[in-house]
Write an enzyme that holds these catalytic residues in place. Structure first.
Site, PDB file in Angstrom:
ATOM      1  N   ILE A  33      -6.405  -5.010  17.947  1.00  0.00           N
ATOM      2  CA  ILE A  33      -6.420  -3.646  18.482  1.00  0.00           C
ATOM      3  C   ILE A  33      -6.556  -3.646  20.014  1.00  0.00           C
ATOM      4  CG2 ILE A  33      -8.918  -3.194  18.412  1.00  0.00           C
ATOM      5  CD1 ILE A  33      -8.230  -0.530  16.983  1.00  0.00           C
ATOM      6  N   ASN A  89     -13.788 -17.961  17.629  1.00  0.00           N
ATOM      7  CA  ASN A  89     -15.108 -17.803  18.243  1.00  0.00           C
ATOM      8  C   ASN A  89     -16.161 -17.859  17.148  1.00  0.00           C
ATOM      9  OD1 ASN A  89     -13.991 -17.371  20.827  1.00  0.00           O
ATOM     10  ND2 ASN A  89     -13.634 -15.222  20.359  1.00  0.00           N
ATOM     11  N   GLY A  95     -19.016 -15.447  21.874  1.00  0.00           N
ATOM     12  CA  GLY A  95     -18.118 -14.309  21.971  1.00  0.00           C
ATOM     13  C   GLY A  95     -17.680 -13.712  20.653  1.00  0.00           C
ATOM     14  N   GLN A  96     -18.238 -14.181  19.533  1.00  0.00           N
ATOM     15  CA  GLN A  96     -17.843 -13.579  18.249  1.00  0.00           C
ATOM     16  C   GLN A  96     -18.476 -12.195  18.132  1.00  0.00           C
ATOM     17  OE1 GLN A  96     -18.795 -15.859  14.701  1.00  0.00           O
ATOM     18  NE2 GLN A  96     -17.590 -14.505  13.385  1.00  0.00           N
ATOM     19  N   SER A  97     -17.639 -11.201  17.811  1.00  0.00           N
ATOM     20  CA  SER A  97     -18.144  -9.829  17.691  1.00  0.00           C
ATOM     21  C   SER A  97     -17.951  -9.261  16.285  1.00  0.00           C
ATOM     22  CB  SER A  97     -17.465  -8.913  18.708  1.00  0.00           C
ATOM     23  OG  SER A  97     -16.066  -8.901  18.519  1.00  0.00           O
ATOM     24  N   HIS A 102     -12.274 -15.238  11.434  1.00  0.00           N
ATOM     25  CA  HIS A 102     -10.912 -14.912  11.867  1.00  0.00           C
ATOM     26  C   HIS A 102     -10.448 -15.915  12.901  1.00  0.00           C
ATOM     27  CE1 HIS A 102     -13.823 -12.742  14.372  1.00  0.00           C
ATOM     28  NE2 HIS A 102     -12.996 -12.927  15.381  1.00  0.00           N
ATOM     29  N   HIS A 104      -7.879 -16.167  16.086  1.00  0.00           N
ATOM     30  CA  HIS A 104      -7.018 -15.480  17.045  1.00  0.00           C
ATOM     31  C   HIS A 104      -5.767 -16.333  17.253  1.00  0.00           C
ATOM     32  CE1 HIS A 104     -10.218 -12.792  18.924  1.00  0.00           C
ATOM     33  NE2 HIS A 104     -10.975 -13.684  18.297  1.00  0.00           N
TER      34      HIS A 104
HETATM   35  P1  AMP Z   1     -14.236 -11.968  18.146  1.00  0.00           P
HETATM   36  O1  AMP Z   1     -14.778 -11.425  19.418  1.00  0.00           O
HETATM   37  O2  AMP Z   1     -13.760 -13.383  18.208  1.00  0.00           O
HETATM   38  O3  AMP Z   1     -15.177 -11.710  16.972  1.00  0.00           O
HETATM   39  O4  AMP Z   1     -12.909 -11.144  17.858  1.00  0.00           O
HETATM   40  C1  AMP Z   1     -12.899  -9.889  17.261  1.00  0.00           C
HETATM   41  C2  AMP Z   1     -11.604  -9.262  17.643  1.00  0.00           C
HETATM   42  O5  AMP Z   1     -11.344  -8.207  16.735  1.00  0.00           O
HETATM   43  C3  AMP Z   1     -11.571  -8.651  19.044  1.00  0.00           C
HETATM   44  O6  AMP Z   1     -10.567  -9.308  19.810  1.00  0.00           O
HETATM   45  C4  AMP Z   1     -11.223  -7.177  18.795  1.00  0.00           C
HETATM   46  O7  AMP Z   1     -10.309  -6.668  19.736  1.00  0.00           O
HETATM   47  C5  AMP Z   1     -10.640  -7.219  17.405  1.00  0.00           C
HETATM   48  N1  AMP Z   1     -10.787  -5.994  16.632  1.00  0.00           N
HETATM   49  C6  AMP Z   1     -11.926  -5.271  16.453  1.00  0.00           C
HETATM   50  N2  AMP Z   1     -11.705  -4.232  15.639  1.00  0.00           N
HETATM   51  C7  AMP Z   1     -10.399  -4.304  15.274  1.00  0.00           C
HETATM   52  C8  AMP Z   1      -9.564  -3.510  14.439  1.00  0.00           C
HETATM   53  N3  AMP Z   1     -10.022  -2.430  13.809  1.00  0.00           N
HETATM   54  N4  AMP Z   1      -8.261  -3.880  14.300  1.00  0.00           N
HETATM   55  C9  AMP Z   1      -7.792  -4.963  14.945  1.00  0.00           C
HETATM   56  N5  AMP Z   1      -8.527  -5.764  15.735  1.00  0.00           N
HETATM   57  C10 AMP Z   1      -9.820  -5.424  15.906  1.00  0.00           C
END
Ligand code: AMP
Length: 115
Positions: A33, A89, A95-97, A102, A104
């Site tokens: 996104i 991540n 940096g994992q959020s 997942h 990238h």
């Molecule tokens: P990370 O920071 O490695 O956990 O990556 C999480 C990623 O998920 C970030 O790059 C966000 O931009 C992406 N993200 C969060 N919410 C969504 C969503 N609803 N659809 C697609 N990507 C998302």
């Protein structure tokens, strides 16, 4: 501890939208996104694993093989076989959020000269 209400769990359940690139019994790939590269896709397993460490330790062999096959098929579908980065991540400090494992997949013309 896996949180069943994380955004990627909602995408898997169909409770949140995504722009899908590839899907099979093991994994889903969809557009990030907030892309950080010209192509920026996320590939997630359907199973509930918080990160790559959890996934590789605890997912059954068929789920792991199926996931990495889905990564390869996603890359082929995007046509970036020779020019991409794959990043997982792991942990908030790295940096994992979103705490559903997942990978990238990122590709950009400039990668060709960056290395
Ligand atoms: P990370 O920071 O490695 O956990 O990556 C999480 C990623 O998920 C970030 O790059 C966000 O931009 C992406 N993200 C969060 N919410 C969504 C969503 N609803 N659809 C697609 N990507 C998302």
């Amino acid at each position: 501890m896996y949180d069943k209400d994380n955004i990627f769990a909602k995408i898997i359940r169909g409770d949140a939208p995504s722009t899908q690139i590839y899907a099979d019994d093991y994994a889903i790939a969809f557009q990030n996104i907030a892309p950080r590269a010209k192509t920026h896709v996320l590939v997630i397993p359907r199973g509930e694993y918080t990160d790559i460490y959890d996934f590789t330790a605890n997912a059954p062999a068929d789920a792991q093989t199926g996931f990495w096959n889905a990564v390869r098929k996603t890359v082929e579908k995007l046509g970036i076989e020779n020019n991409f980065r794959a990043v997982a991540n792991t942990g908030a400090g790295a940096g994992q959020s979103v705490f559903h494992f997942h990978v990238h997949i990122m590709s950009d013309e400039r990668f060709k000269t960056d290395f």
